[in-house]
Design a protein around this motif. Structure first.
Motif, mmCIF file in Angstrom:
data_model
loop_
_atom_site.group_PDB
_atom_site.id
_atom_site.type_symbol
_atom_site.label_atom_id
_atom_site.label_comp_id
_atom_site.label_asym_id
_atom_site.label_seq_id
_atom_site.Cartn_x
_atom_site.Cartn_y
_atom_site.Cartn_z
ATOM 1 N N PRO A 1 -3.521 20.302 68.552
ATOM 2 C CA PRO A 1 -4.207 19.182 67.903
ATOM 3 C C PRO A 1 -4.044 19.249 66.384
ATOM 4 O O PRO A 1 -3.991 20.331 65.807
ATOM 5 C CB PRO A 1 -5.674 19.384 68.297
ATOM 6 N N THR A 2 -3.995 18.083 65.732
ATOM 7 C CA THR A 2 -3.867 18.069 64.268
ATOM 8 C C THR A 2 -5.231 18.005 63.589
ATOM 9 O O THR A 2 -5.323 18.112 62.386
ATOM 10 C CB THR A 2 -3.028 16.865 63.804
ATOM 11 N N GLU A 3 -6.272 17.767 64.358
ATOM 12 C CA GLU A 3 -7.609 17.795 63.744
ATOM 13 C C GLU A 3 -8.599 18.433 64.708
ATOM 14 O O GLU A 3 -8.335 18.538 65.903
ATOM 15 C CB GLU A 3 -8.032 16.388 63.348
ATOM 16 N N SER A 4 -9.743 18.854 64.180
ATOM 17 C CA SER A 4 -10.703 19.599 64.999
ATOM 18 C C SER A 4 -11.371 18.715 66.048
ATOM 19 O O SER A 4 -11.858 19.207 67.064
ATOM 20 C CB SER A 4 -11.782 20.202 64.104
ATOM 21 N N GLY A 5 -11.388 17.400 65.802
ATOM 22 C CA GLY A 5 -12.054 16.493 66.728
ATOM 23 C C GLY A 5 -13.382 15.985 66.198
ATOM 24 O O GLY A 5 -13.942 15.019 66.721
#
Ligand SMILES: *[C@@H]1O[C@H](CO)[C@@H](O)[C@H](O)[C@H]1NC(C)=O
Ligand SMILES: *[C@@H]1O[C@H](CO)[C@@H](O)[C@H](O)[C@H]1NC(C)=O
Ligand SMILES: *[C@@H]1O[C@H](CO)[C@@H](O)[C@H](O)[C@H]1NC(C)=O
Length: 462
Positions: free
Chosen positions: A409-413
């Protein structure tokens, strides 16, 4: 078919193992979970399939042929697309036990854990020594090194991170694993199998990283404790293949009120600003059904949100059918063999996972050996797997597709409210997958995933 509720605490997309563990754990913790997969089967990329499905997936046969027919009954084959073993005292086992999913599963220990030293025809394949007695008998070391390894293993057993009198005079939280190894005078080849086949590190970074020594020692100790549990190796593996795990979690989730839907396409994600708050989906098949539901959060494998994931590497994997056990493994019915990167001039380890009829994954007198590594070149992938393939002897069938991208993933969410898992790596054990489960749980709930590992109630055939 259950009614679809207007709202769920968690909507999970993809029934790979990571997603199934999370939906099982969250269901047990009281969350209302809807779990969807676009495929008709459980497991996503990590399903177990029969031989006909495998031939068809890889397409290596001519029109009109049915090569799977010469391999006995199709239903006797359960071949993992992503082979992995569980550490018998590892976190995944603890999660299985603490959620009680073990009541749907039966395990059998893996008969051996091996490591390769050297390369080519002269390479040594030997059991990974897990205690002082095995160290003294191991062909991996010379006579003096065996004794040094014996003292090291004994020390790992007594090491207590909180008691500096067990630290051999080292500033343990601030030194490197090299400092620790040097204290015992261990040779590079010994560091290699300790780091890659016991601590299960995939690169050599652990040797020079400061502050990593307590973690490395803990991992070596976990290896030893896991071997001590059932005796032959630290690993266990489910009867009928890994595909049993997602299904076990699906049953578990259902008991706690979770809903599973296969054959279901996500048509649209509903957003409130940047934040995902629901889905529109269609269940296909005999009675097509469109529905919409709200989601407190979404957990998904990266294939559902390719725009929120990046490719960090590629796994090379060859699934091979053999009519004999893996050479050098004492005729084991099952084994893991790790070829540490530096032994064969690579930067990534090569893993071989071998299983057979003993685990009910193929007919008698066959073995399934799966060779994997991380790609280091953009071509010649066959050559990269060669040091592993050459351990297999005569191969009846070999299935090797294009390199498989590894997504992260490119971001933590936290912004999108969509929490993505990572793809499965090349390793043939579950330690990294369990790390990912814990990481997603932490990102999604803001809490640590705590498991009370009673470690009883797991069915393991010896
Ligand atoms: C770690 O070691 C370095 C020097 O080797 C020292 O400057 C530093 O203060 C140490 N840190 C801790 C937390 O002990
Ligand atoms: C052991 O490995 C280190 C780091 O890779 C290297 O600098 C050293 O020369 C090696 N020692 C021997 C004896 O091969
Ligand atoms: C080989 O396997 C046999 C039977 O399972 C066992 O008794 C023996 O100890 C094994 N030998 C080695 C070197 O592991």
């Amino acid at each position: 078919m259950d009614e679809i509720a207007p709202e769920y605490d968690v909507v999970v997309l993809g029934t790979g193992l990571t997603e199934c563990i999370l939906s099982g754990v969250l269901s047990v913790k009281g969350k209302k979970v809807l779990h969807i997969d676009r495929n008709a089967h459980y497991g996503g990329e990590a399903a177990s399939v029969n031989l006909e499905t495998l031939f068809k997936k890889y397409g290596n046969y001519s029109q009109g042929e049915e090569p799977w027919k010469k391999y006995g009954r199709l239903n006797d084959w359960n071949i993992d697309l992503v082979p992995k073993f569980l550490m018998s005292s590892g976190e995944l086992t603890n999660i299985l036990v603490s959620t009680d999913v073990t009541r749907y599963l039966e395990f059998k220990q893996v008969a051996g854990s091996y490591v390769q030293q050297g390369s080519g025809p002269k390479a040594t394949v030997a059991k990974v020594p897990s205690d002082a007695g095995e160290a003294l008998k191991s062909p991996l070391m010379g006579i003096f090194e065996k004794r040094r390894m014996k003292s090291f293993i004994e020390w790992v057993g007594t090491f207590d991170p909180k008691d500096s009198s067990t630290h051999k005079g080292l500033d343990i939280n601030n030194c490197t694993m090299k400092d620790v190894f040097d204290k015992f005078g261990l040779e590079n080849s010994t560091k290699d199998f300790i780091g890659h086949a016991m601590a299960l590190y995939q690169t050599d970074e652990f040797i020079t990283a400061k502050g990593k020594a307590p973690e490395a020692i803990e991992r070596i100790r976990l290896y030893g404790n896991s071997v001590a549990r059932y005796g032959k190796s630290p690993y266990i593996y489910p009867l009928y293949g890994l595909g049993e795990l997602p299904q076990g979690f699906a049953r578990l989730s259902a008991i706690y009120g979770g809903t599973y839907m296969l054959n279901t396409d996500v048509d649209e994600i509903k957003y409130d600003g940047d934040k995902a708050v629901g889905i529109k989906a269609t269940m296909t098949g005999m009675d097509e059904m469109k529905f919409e539901t709200k989601a407190g959060m979404i957990i998904a494998d990266p294939s559902y949100f390719p725009g929120q994931a990046k490719v960090v590497g590629h796994v090379l994997r060859a699934i091979c059918i053999l009519k004999h056990p893996l050479a050098g493994t004492n005729d084991s019915d099952s084994a893991q063999l790790i070829i540490p990167q530096s032994q064969v001039g690579r930067k990534n380890d090569i893993y071989i996972a071998c299983v057979s009829a003993a685990h009910n994954v193929c007919p008698k007198d066959y073995w399934i050996a799966i060779v994997s590594t991380i790609a280091e070149t953009t071509s010649n992938h066959h050559l990269e797997l060669q040091p592993g393939l050459e351990r297999l002897g005569k191969i009846e069938e070999q299935f090797m597709g294009a390199p498989i991208p590894i997504y992260e993933p490119t971001e933590s969410g936290s912004k999108s409210n969509i929490y993505l898992s990572k793809s499965y790596d090349a390793s043939s054990h579950f330690e990294t997958t369990t790390d990912d489960v814990k990481d997603i749980y932490r990102r999604a709930t803001g809490e640590e995933l705590k498991v009370e590992g009673l470690r009883e109630g797991i069915n393991v055939e010896q």
